[in-house]
Design a protein around this motif. Structure first.
Motif, PDB file in Angstrom:
ATOM      1  N   ARG A   1       0.839  -1.191   0.000  1.00  0.00           N
ATOM      2  CA  ARG A   1       0.000   0.000   0.000  1.00  0.00           C
ATOM      3  C   ARG A   1       0.872   1.239   0.000  1.00  0.00           C
ATOM      4  O   ARG A   1       2.057   1.209   0.358  1.00  0.00           O
ATOM      5  CB  ARG A   1      -0.924   0.008   1.221  1.00  0.00           C
ATOM      6  N   ALA A   2       0.268   2.357  -0.345  1.00  0.00           N
ATOM      7  CA  ALA A   2       1.026   3.596  -0.556  1.00  0.00           C
ATOM      8  C   ALA A   2       1.780   4.044   0.686  1.00  0.00           C
ATOM      9  O   ALA A   2       2.904   4.558   0.595  1.00  0.00           O
ATOM     10  CB  ALA A   2       0.077   4.700  -1.019  1.00  0.00           C
ATOM     11  N   GLU A   3       1.179   3.879   1.883  1.00  0.00           N
ATOM     12  CA  GLU A   3       1.848   4.388   3.073  1.00  0.00           C
ATOM     13  C   GLU A   3       3.152   3.656   3.387  1.00  0.00           C
ATOM     14  O   GLU A   3       3.968   4.127   4.179  1.00  0.00           O
ATOM     15  CB  GLU A   3       0.917   4.354   4.292  1.00  0.00           C
ATOM     16  N   TYR A   4       3.351   2.484   2.779  1.00  0.00           N
ATOM     17  CA  TYR A   4       4.589   1.728   3.023  1.00  0.00           C
ATOM     18  C   TYR A   4       5.622   1.931   1.923  1.00  0.00           C
ATOM     19  O   TYR A   4       6.656   1.259   1.905  1.00  0.00           O
ATOM     20  CB  TYR A   4       4.283   0.249   3.214  1.00  0.00           C
ATOM     21  N   ARG A   5       5.351   2.867   1.004  1.00  0.00           N
ATOM     22  CA  ARG A   5       6.332   3.186  -0.029  1.00  0.00           C
ATOM     23  C   ARG A   5       7.606   3.707   0.639  1.00  0.00           C
ATOM     24  O   ARG A   5       7.560   4.567   1.515  1.00  0.00           O
ATOM     25  CB  ARG A   5       5.766   4.247  -0.983  1.00  0.00           C
ATOM     26  N   GLY A   6       8.732   3.142   0.257  1.00  0.00           N
ATOM     27  CA  GLY A   6      10.004   3.542   0.850  1.00  0.00           C
ATOM     28  C   GLY A   6      10.383   2.762   2.097  1.00  0.00           C
ATOM     29  O   GLY A   6      11.502   2.910   2.600  1.00  0.00           O
ATOM     30  N   ALA A   7       9.484   1.931   2.612  1.00  0.00           N
ATOM     31  CA  ALA A   7       9.782   1.160   3.818  1.00  0.00           C
ATOM     32  C   ALA A   7      10.646  -0.051   3.484  1.00  0.00           C
ATOM     33  O   ALA A   7      10.639  -0.555   2.352  1.00  0.00           O
ATOM     34  CB  ALA A   7       8.483   0.713   4.478  1.00  0.00           C
ATOM     35  N   GLU A   8      11.396  -0.503   4.476  1.00  0.00           N
ATOM     36  CA  GLU A   8      12.109  -1.779   4.382  1.00  0.00           C
ATOM     37  C   GLU A   8      11.260  -2.827   5.098  1.00  0.00           C
ATOM     38  O   GLU A   8      10.989  -2.694   6.301  1.00  0.00           O
ATOM     39  CB  GLU A   8      13.485  -1.686   5.040  1.00  0.00           C
ATOM     40  N   ILE A   9      10.828  -3.843   4.375  1.00  0.00           N
ATOM     41  CA  ILE A   9       9.941  -4.865   4.934  1.00  0.00           C
ATOM     42  C   ILE A   9      10.641  -6.219   4.852  1.00  0.00           C
ATOM     43  O   ILE A   9      11.067  -6.644   3.772  1.00  0.00           O
ATOM     44  CB  ILE A   9       8.592  -4.919   4.185  1.00  0.00           C
ATOM     45  N   GLU A  10      10.768  -6.874   5.999  1.00  0.00           N
ATOM     46  CA  GLU A  10      11.304  -8.232   6.071  1.00  0.00           C
ATOM     47  C   GLU A  10      10.225  -9.138   6.656  1.00  0.00           C
ATOM     48  O   GLU A  10       9.629  -8.825   7.689  1.00  0.00           O
ATOM     49  CB  GLU A  10      12.535  -8.284   6.972  1.00  0.00           C
ATOM     50  N   VAL A  11       9.995 -10.268   5.981  1.00  0.00           N
ATOM     51  CA  VAL A  11       8.964 -11.203   6.406  1.00  0.00           C
ATOM     52  C   VAL A  11       9.563 -12.603   6.443  1.00  0.00           C
ATOM     53  O   VAL A  11      10.373 -12.960   5.583  1.00  0.00           O
ATOM     54  CB  VAL A  11       7.756 -11.177   5.444  1.00  0.00           C
ATOM     55  N   TRP A  12       9.157 -13.391   7.438  1.00  0.00           N
ATOM     56  CA  TRP A  12       9.516 -14.808   7.502  1.00  0.00           C
ATOM     57  C   TRP A  12       8.221 -15.619   7.574  1.00  0.00           C
ATOM     58  O   TRP A  12       7.385 -15.382   8.465  1.00  0.00           O
ATOM     59  CB  TRP A  12      10.344 -15.102   8.738  1.00  0.00           C
ATOM     60  N   THR A  13       8.024 -16.556   6.645  1.00  0.00           N
ATOM     61  CA  THR A  13       6.855 -17.436   6.666  1.00  0.00           C
ATOM     62  C   THR A  13       7.311 -18.864   6.369  1.00  0.00           C
ATOM     63  O   THR A  13       8.474 -19.105   6.052  1.00  0.00           O
ATOM     64  CB  THR A  13       5.788 -17.023   5.635  1.00  0.00           C
ATOM     65  N   PHE A  14       6.365 -19.797   6.413  1.00  0.00           N
ATOM     66  CA  PHE A  14       6.686 -21.215   6.170  1.00  0.00           C
ATOM     67  C   PHE A  14       6.369 -21.641   4.738  1.00  0.00           C
ATOM     68  O   PHE A  14       6.192 -22.823   4.463  1.00  0.00           O
ATOM     69  CB  PHE A  14       5.917 -22.092   7.164  1.00  0.00           C
ATOM     70  N   ASP A  15       6.348 -20.674   3.817  1.00  0.00           N
ATOM     71  CA  ASP A  15       6.010 -20.967   2.423  1.00  0.00           C
ATOM     72  C   ASP A  15       7.254 -21.268   1.606  1.00  0.00           C
ATOM     73  O   ASP A  15       8.385 -20.932   1.984  1.00  0.00           O
ATOM     74  CB  ASP A  15       5.272 -19.765   1.818  1.00  0.00           C
TER      75      ASP A  15
ATOM     76  N   ALA B   1      11.763  -5.043  -0.132  1.00  0.00           N
ATOM     77  CA  ALA B   1      11.240  -6.205   0.585  1.00  0.00           C
ATOM     78  C   ALA B   1      12.127  -7.429   0.416  1.00  0.00           C
ATOM     79  O   ALA B   1      12.789  -7.611  -0.613  1.00  0.00           O
ATOM     80  CB  ALA B   1       9.831  -6.525   0.101  1.00  0.00           C
ATOM     81  N   VAL B   2      12.123  -8.270   1.441  1.00  0.00           N
ATOM     82  CA  VAL B   2      12.694  -9.596   1.360  1.00  0.00           C
ATOM     83  C   VAL B   2      11.776 -10.508   2.168  1.00  0.00           C
ATOM     84  O   VAL B   2      11.315 -10.145   3.243  1.00  0.00           O
ATOM     85  CB  VAL B   2      14.150  -9.633   1.896  1.00  0.00           C
ATOM     86  N   VAL B   3      11.470 -11.676   1.595  1.00  0.00           N
ATOM     87  CA  VAL B   3      10.559 -12.625   2.237  1.00  0.00           C
ATOM     88  C   VAL B   3      11.323 -13.931   2.392  1.00  0.00           C
ATOM     89  O   VAL B   3      11.665 -14.580   1.404  1.00  0.00           O
ATOM     90  CB  VAL B   3       9.264 -12.821   1.427  1.00  0.00           C
ATOM     91  N   ARG B   4      11.562 -14.296   3.640  1.00  0.00           N
ATOM     92  CA  ARG B   4      12.450 -15.421   3.945  1.00  0.00           C
ATOM     93  C   ARG B   4      11.655 -16.597   4.519  1.00  0.00           C
ATOM     94  O   ARG B   4      10.487 -16.473   4.872  1.00  0.00           O
ATOM     95  CB  ARG B   4      13.516 -14.986   4.949  1.00  0.00           C
ATOM     96  N   SER B   5      12.347 -17.720   4.645  1.00  0.00           N
ATOM     97  CA  SER B   5      11.737 -18.911   5.209  1.00  0.00           C
ATOM     98  C   SER B   5      11.921 -18.928   6.725  1.00  0.00           C
ATOM     99  O   SER B   5      13.037 -18.768   7.227  1.00  0.00           O
ATOM    100  CB  SER B   5      12.362 -20.173   4.616  1.00  0.00           C
ATOM    101  N   ALA B   6      10.824 -19.167   7.456  1.00  0.00           N
ATOM    102  CA  ALA B   6      10.894 -19.342   8.911  1.00  0.00           C
ATOM    103  C   ALA B   6      11.359 -20.743   9.277  1.00  0.00           C
ATOM    104  O   ALA B   6      11.792 -20.981  10.401  1.00  0.00           O
ATOM    105  CB  ALA B   6       9.528 -19.058   9.531  1.00  0.00           C
ATOM    106  N   LEU B   7      11.251 -21.676   8.342  1.00  0.00           N
ATOM    107  CA  LEU B   7      11.734 -23.040   8.548  1.00  0.00           C
ATOM    108  C   LEU B   7      13.165 -23.128   8.033  1.00  0.00           C
ATOM    109  O   LEU B   7      13.429 -22.858   6.865  1.00  0.00           O
ATOM    110  CB  LEU B   7      10.848 -24.036   7.802  1.00  0.00           C
ATOM    111  N   LYS B   8      14.115 -23.443   8.914  1.00  0.00           N
ATOM    112  CA  LYS B   8      15.520 -23.555   8.568  1.00  0.00           C
ATOM    113  C   LYS B   8      16.026 -22.281   7.874  1.00  0.00           C
ATOM    114  O   LYS B   8      16.456 -22.292   6.718  1.00  0.00           O
ATOM    115  CB  LYS B   8      15.767 -24.786   7.691  1.00  0.00           C
ATOM    116  N   PRO B   9      16.008 -21.143   8.582  1.00  0.00           N
ATOM    117  CA  PRO B   9      16.393 -19.875   7.945  1.00  0.00           C
ATOM    118  C   PRO B   9      17.839 -19.838   7.471  1.00  0.00           C
ATOM    119  O   PRO B   9      18.139 -19.211   6.446  1.00  0.00           O
ATOM    120  CB  PRO B   9      16.127 -18.840   9.039  1.00  0.00           C
TER     121      PRO B   9
END
Length: 584
Positions: free
Chosen positions: A26-40, A59-67
């Protein structure tokens, strides 16, 4: 007992990645650094990353299983480095080698670069991270910090292990009120916790089975990812099967008044049935009637010396019939015959059995291959190559969808108990009959264990009560003996190990796996003889005072390695008899 076809839970859990996409692309997160960890899996995580970047975030989306493993596979550049140093966290909140084991098998993915695993103490409550330093000629070229998102969460046993979880970090240079650094309960976690809440509400005193069969149907966007190391792969589907099965079993054991690790409690058959979906997770928990025993035309004979795949129940029956002999049998809880054959001989008695845990497939083949030679040597043989036909029927059902998974729900009988750990009766009656027929002191009990890493991600990562079996370690010998039989027990181990060492393939596989196990476990509880790990234990409760349990890393194995481990089972059975016959 809860009536068959009773619906206990039906729920849908919205896809974590869809929720994150709607919340932060969304627009309010433009310029933000977002890091996510999921089991996908990586493909699905990359899709979320692209959506966040398209909305203007970094953005970077990482694995929560065996990071750490996924950082090595997806992010860290090892170019120009010749050595890698990995500092793994050691925290009082978890077993000392927990994160060292979780690093498996990163060293084998470094294309021949040297790798050292170094402990780094972490204070209680401090967030665990790995530190990876890439060096060349002693100079550090690059360093990386790999966060391992975990929380302490009280589970169904009342314990609060340090457990992998999803995580969300947001840093916005212009809008600090949007910043976040906190656990993220993912769809996988929500589904698992809902299943356990459902089970916690079931009334049971333990005086009879609670259900005939408890089916836990889970549909999710599961995709397995193979690794170029042995039989390793990353599979959230397999992890969910293991977690759901053993957690339900532990919870019901406690409800019955026992402890979570008791293998004699019999709540009924628990059957996690997993399927693939496009997005989100749906869960249905219901009771069901037991499936009937598979029937049909007799299986055609198979050359067992060439077998490279697990045998079906019908194939085991056909091979047993082809050997002839005097019939004897036990009867399972469901009234299924547990078949045995007695072959009279002038030599010492021996009971050769397999299939106690029906998802350990090389034992039945090894027993059926060893039997003709034992008969030819004059052994007074009692043979039972499949002690758990109900478990094997479930195993075949699970293999239809997931043929390369461990499928531990097929490990125990239809009652949910481990037949070895109950009093005589049902399947275990085959033991008493074999001893009565042959007078055997020796029982060769062929087993297997996982051929790749075994994890339970929502109960502390390591498999509770089975941590020793979390990684393969080659062909292992367990010798249990009665009082005063220690010298004979040692002689059996020495002779069996020496015979196994004559086979170059068996020795090489064991040597490689044992070295890998010691690298990640940090130490080994085993002595070795002729290169093979073993344990000898004195027990006063044995039906057979000399009991050799073989352990082949055969769950999930097919092809060449399957053939190697069935040969190891054959050799071990014959060598154990040789050791006893030589001293008779």
């Amino acid at each position: 007992m809860i009536a068959d076809d009773t619906l206990l839970l039906r729920a849908r859990f919205e896809d974590s990645l869809d929720l994150l996409r709607r919340a932060y692309a969304r627009a309010e997160y433009r310029g933000a650094e977002i890091e996510v960890w999921t089991f996908d899996d990586r493909e699905r995580r990359d899709a979320l990353r692209r959506a966040l970047e398209a909305a203007g975030a970094r953005a970077v989306v990482r694995s929560a299983l065996k990071p750490l493993l996924h950082a090595v596979l997806e992010e860290i550049d090892f170019a120009d480095g010749d050595h890698v140093f990995i500092r793994y966290p050691v925290t009082p909140d978890a077993p000392e080698n927990r994160f060292r084991l979780e690093a498996y098998p990163v060293a084998e993915l470094l294309c021949g670069r040297g790798c050292e695993l170094i402990p780094a103490l972490v204070a209680a409550g401090e967030a665990p991270s790995y530190e990876v330093a890439i060096r060349r000629a002693g100079e550090t070229l690059r360093a990386h910090r790999v966060f391992a998102p975990n929380i302490r969460r009280r589970d169904h046993t009342g314990e609060a292990p340090l457990t992998p979880t999803g995580w969300l970090r947001i840093r916005h240079p212009e809008r600090p009120e949007l910043d976040r650094d906190e656990p993220l309960e993912t769809d996988c976690e929500r589904a698992f916790l809902a299943i356990m809440d459902c089970v916690a509400a079931l009334p049971w005193s333990g005086d009879a089975p609670l259900f005939n069969r408890l089916e836990v149907r889970i549909a999710a966007p599961f995709r397995d990812a193979a690794l170029p190391v042995g039989h390793e792969h990353v599979s959230m589907a397999e992890a969910m099967h293991e977690e759901v099965y053993f957690s339900i079993l532990e919870a019901l054991r406690l409800r019955s008044g026992g402890d979570a690790t008791s293998r004699a409690v019999a709540p009924g058959q628990i059957a996690p049935m997993l399927s693939r979906a496009d997005a989100g997770i749906t869960v249905e928990v219901r009771t069901a009637a037991h499936r009937p025993r598979p029937t049909g035309a007799a299986a055609p004979p198979r050359d067992l010396s060439l077998t490279r795949e697990p045998l079906t129940g019908r194939e085991i029956e056909a091979a047993l019939d082809a050997l002839g002999g005097e019939r004897f049998a036990a009867v399972s809880r469901l009234g299924w015959r547990v078949e045995g054959r007695r072959h009279r001989g002038a030599g010492p008695g021996v009971f050769l059995s397999a299939g106690q845990h029906a998802n350990e497939p090389t034992g039945p083949v090894g027993a059926l291959r060893a039997a003709p030679e034992l008969i030819a040597r004059g052994a007074d043989l009692a043979l039972a190559p499949m002690k758990n036909p109900e478990g094997l029927a479930l195993c075949e059902e699970l293999y239809a969808d997931w043929p390369t998974h461990m499928n531990h729900a097929a490990r125990y009988t239809s009652g949910g108990d481990d037949l070895e750990y109950v009093d005589l009766g049902f399947e275990k009656e085959i033991y008493r009959k074999a001893r009565a027929l042959t007078g055997a002191d020796l029982h060769v009990n062929l087993h297997g264990y996982p051929a790749r890493e075994w994890v339970r991600p929502f109960s502390g990562y390591l498999p509770r009560d089975f941590a020793m079996w979390s990684l393969p370690k080659g062909f292992l010998l367990l010798l249990r003996h009665g009082p005063g039989r220690g010298r004979e027990a040692q002689a059996i181990v020495d002779h069996v190990a020496a015979r196994l060492a004559e086979n170059a393939d068996i020795s090489a596989l064991t040597r490689a796996q044992l070295a890998r196990y010691e690298r990640y476990a940090g130490s080994s509880p085993f002595e070795t003889r002729s290169g093979f790990p073993f344990l000898i234990q004195e027990r006063a409760d044995l039906i057979f005072p000399l009991t050799l349990i073989t352990e082949a890393p055969d769950e999930t194995v097919h092809g060449d390695d399957f053939a190697i481990w069935t040969e190891a089972q054959r050799i071990a059975a014959i060598a154990a008899y040789e050791a006893v016959a030589g001293s008779a």
